[in-house]
Scaffold this motif. Structure first.
Motif, PDB file in Angstrom:
ATOM      1  N   HIS A  81       4.643   6.457  27.972  1.00  0.00           N
ATOM      2  CA  HIS A  81       5.121   5.446  27.385  1.00  0.00           C
ATOM      3  C   HIS A  81       5.262   4.824  26.448  1.00  0.00           C
ATOM      4  N   ASN A  82       3.269   5.186  26.126  1.00  0.00           N
ATOM      5  CA  ASN A  82       3.060   3.623  24.465  1.00  0.00           C
ATOM      6  C   ASN A  82       2.153   4.466  24.132  1.00  0.00           C
ATOM      7  N   ILE A  83       2.539   4.721  22.935  1.00  0.00           N
ATOM      8  CA  ILE A  83       1.418   5.485  22.342  1.00  0.00           C
ATOM      9  C   ILE A  83       0.989   4.213  20.863  1.00  0.00           C
ATOM     10  N   PRO A  84      -0.322   4.389  20.768  1.00  0.00           N
ATOM     11  CA  PRO A  84      -0.880   3.894  19.295  1.00  0.00           C
ATOM     12  C   PRO A  84      -0.839   4.109  18.560  1.00  0.00           C
ATOM     13  N   VAL A  85       0.091   3.267  17.503  1.00  0.00           N
ATOM     14  CA  VAL A  85      -0.229   4.049  16.351  1.00  0.00           C
ATOM     15  C   VAL A  85      -0.664   2.961  14.843  1.00  0.00           C
ATOM     16  N   SER A  86      -0.962   3.122  13.739  1.00  0.00           N
ATOM     17  CA  SER A  86      -0.887   2.670  12.297  1.00  0.00           C
ATOM     18  C   SER A  86       0.121   1.926  11.948  1.00  0.00           C
ATOM     19  N   ALA A  87       0.478   1.431  11.283  1.00  0.00           N
ATOM     20  CA  ALA A  87       1.466   1.287  11.050  1.00  0.00           C
ATOM     21  C   ALA A  87       1.648  -0.184   9.105  1.00  0.00           C
ATOM     22  N   ALA A  88       1.787   0.424   8.061  1.00  0.00           N
ATOM     23  CA  ALA A  88       1.632  -0.633   7.052  1.00  0.00           C
ATOM     24  C   ALA A  88       3.214  -0.908   6.581  1.00  0.00           C
ATOM     25  N   PRO A  89       2.637  -2.113   6.175  1.00  0.00           N
ATOM     26  CA  PRO A  89       4.920  -2.947   5.658  1.00  0.00           C
ATOM     27  C   PRO A  89       4.973  -2.567   3.774  1.00  0.00           C
ATOM     28  N   ALA A  90       5.925  -1.726   3.528  1.00  0.00           N
ATOM     29  CA  ALA A  90       7.007  -1.587   2.315  1.00  0.00           C
ATOM     30  C   ALA A  90       6.402  -2.603   1.453  1.00  0.00           C
ATOM     31  N   ARG A  91       6.069  -2.376   0.591  1.00  0.00           N
ATOM     32  CA  ARG A  91       5.641  -4.213  -0.306  1.00  0.00           C
ATOM     33  C   ARG A  91       6.971  -3.225  -2.193  1.00  0.00           C
ATOM     34  N   GLN A  92       6.885  -4.416  -2.400  1.00  0.00           N
ATOM     35  CA  GLN A  92       7.708  -4.415  -3.448  1.00  0.00           C
ATOM     36  C   GLN A  92       6.782  -5.001  -4.800  1.00  0.00           C
ATOM     37  N   GLY A  93       6.604  -4.036  -5.538  1.00  0.00           N
ATOM     38  CA  GLY A  93       5.987  -4.161  -6.970  1.00  0.00           C
ATOM     39  C   GLY A  93       6.078  -3.313  -8.800  1.00  0.00           C
ATOM     40  N   ASP A  94       5.176  -3.166  -8.908  1.00  0.00           N
ATOM     41  CA  ASP A  94       4.831  -2.545 -10.231  1.00  0.00           C
ATOM     42  C   ASP A  94       4.215  -1.445 -10.061  1.00  0.00           C
ATOM     43  N   MET A  95       4.839   0.234 -10.433  1.00  0.00           N
ATOM     44  CA  MET A  95       4.076   1.160 -10.051  1.00  0.00           C
ATOM     45  C   MET A  95       3.983   1.881 -11.391  1.00  0.00           C
ATOM     46  N   PRO A  96       2.874   2.114 -11.878  1.00  0.00           N
ATOM     47  CA  PRO A  96       3.044   2.696 -13.252  1.00  0.00           C
ATOM     48  C   PRO A  96       3.156   4.484 -13.017  1.00  0.00           C
ATOM     49  N   VAL A  97       4.401   4.663 -14.599  1.00  0.00           N
ATOM     50  CA  VAL A  97       4.492   5.815 -14.826  1.00  0.00           C
ATOM     51  C   VAL A  97       2.942   6.694 -15.277  1.00  0.00           C
TER      52      VAL A  97
END
Length: 456
Positions: A81-97
């Motif tokens: 009924h309750n599975i433990p997981v790890s999560a991370a928030p989606a963030r807004q930033g600069d991504m180099p190409v």
């Protein structure tokens, strides 16, 4: 008594009827009594067969019910009924190409140290593998032959100067005699021939003086050459760098025509890296170079885990290799810590551009299925929802999401293999995803991402 005509209506008995009536049965007719008794004798066999079939159907029914019960119980065990997981928030930033290429480290300059004159190697003043400076004395030749040549050139110069002085004195005497003879010729004391002879003598001495001056100049040049050859007995480092192994031992005769030289000096500060990129990516690089933008180049180890050095792109080769369809580029690195070494294999990441205000999540959150890529988004009620996403750029452990997520939404990064859509989850301690409005607000404001994630 039978009625009339009855006798005529009765059939005439045949041989078969007579035989039956007499109790004797032909062999070709079946025994009706024995057949009836045989059929009634084996009825219990058929009863057993039908009973076995019915029992088998009953056992199959019980087996299917037990199997369904086991599957149901296993599904219930796999779906807590309750599975433990790890999560991370989606963030807004600069991504180099970045553009990536395979490269080889090369010395910025490489010089083979050779002698300029023939002679005996008197001493070797460097240690193998030593860092030397430009102008340092690396070895010396026996200077005595060159010193003798210098002394001889000095003697020739002194002789040429003495001859010049002698001729100059003779010229002055000839000029005085010519002036005196001119007055005597006017007084008609001497003949014209004597005056002309005196003039010729003065001109001849002038020619000798010019020859003497040339001899003096030649002697001075010989002295300069002898001094230069004497200076060449000290072999100095033409550039600064790391010197290699000694190729000639002390005491050997060396010649200017030798191809091996004494040692090789490689300039390591700065150092260069030659790497290749596909020809399809070359126009973007050339466009950047034309605008004068300094393109940063990062050198990584073979596994692309450790950054070795940072430098800048220097130039692009003037042609494309038709056999591989790639173009060669050259980048320079300060290499103050000697992290790069000639002929070392490296992976080069060439910065091309930076995508601003991109939505960034960890790459481990991306799941792949028959319909494409998706992520598990943690809802406010601690349930997960399957969200199809479109992946943009990938850099290291981060990816950008072109469509499907908003800043601040939490995605599952560990434990996704146990999840299905709508399942209840609990966040493990230390997990960065809470999925609340506060995180979403922070992400929507474009808060700067943590160092090393989307920024360089």
């Amino acid at each position: 008594m039978q009625p009339p005509g009855a006798l005529e209506s009765q059939p005439t008995p045949t041989c078969q009827d007579q035989t039956i009536s007499s109790g004797v049965r032909p062999a070709h007719l079946p025994d009706l009594d024995s057949a009836g008794r045989g059929s009634s004798r084996y009825w219990w066999v058929w009863l057993l067969v039908f009973g076995a079939i019915g029992y088998g159907c009953y056992r199959l029914y019980l087996y299917e019910n037990a199997k369904q019960a086991v599957v149901a119980s296993s599904r219930g065990a796999m779906r807590p009924h309750n599975i433990p997981v790890s999560a991370a928030p989606a963030r807004q930033g600069d991504m180099p190409v970045y553009l990536q290429g395979l490269g080889t480290v090369t010395a910025f300059n490489t010089v083979t140290v050779k002698v300029r004159e023939d002679g005996q190697l008197a001493s070797v003043n460097f240690k193998e593998g030593q860092n030397v400076r430009q102008g340092d004395v690396l070895a010396t030749l026996d200077p005595r032959p060159f010193q003798v040549a210098l002394d001889q050139a000095v003697g020739n110069l002194d002789q040429a100067k003495g001859t010049l002085a002698k001729d100059e004195a003779g010229l002055r005497d000839a000029q005085v005699n010519y002036v005196r003879d001119q007055q005597l010729f006017k007084d008609q004391i001497i003949a014209k021939q004597q005056l002309d002879t005196q003039l010729a003598t003065a001109d001849q001495i002038r020619g000798s003086i010019e020859a003497d001056k040339a001899a003096v100049a030649a002697a001075e040049a010989a002295i300069a050459n002898a001094k230069l050859n004497l200076a060449f007995t000290k072999i100095t480092a033409p550039i600064s760098g790391r010197i290699g192994l000694r190729l000639v031992d002390e005491g050997n005769m060396v010649h200017a025509s030798d191809t091996t030289g004494l040692a090789v000096i490689a300039q390591l500060e700065p150092i260069s890296v030659l790497f290749t990129i596909p020809e399809d990516q070359l126009p973007e690089v050339l466009q950047r170079l034309r605008t004068g933008v300094k393109m940063r180049a990062d050198a990584y180890d073979r596994d692309q885990r450790q950054e070795l050095a940072q430098g800048t792109l220097l130039t692009v080769d003037n042609q494309i290799d038709t056999t591989t369809g790639t173009s060669r580029l050259k980048a320079t690195f300060p290499n103050k810590n000697d992290a790069l070494f000639p002929n070392q294999f490296v992976n080069v990441k060439l910065w091309l551009d930076t995508k601003h205000h991109a939505i960034i999540i960890p790459a481990v959150a991306i799941q792949r299925g028959p319909t494409g890529t998706f992520v598990y988004v943690v809802q406010n009620d601690n349930t997960v929802a399957v969200r199809p996403v479109k992946i943009g750029l990938t850099e290291g452990n981060d990816v950008t999401i072109a469509d499907g997520l908003q800043p601040g939404e939490s995605v599952v990064v560990d434990g996704a293999e146990k999840l299905i859509d709508g399942m209840q989850v609990s966040l493990r301690p230390g997990s960065g995803g809470d999925g609340n409005a506060t995180a979403a607000a922070k992400g929507s404001k474009g808060q700067a991402p943590a160092k090393g994630a989307g920024q360089r």
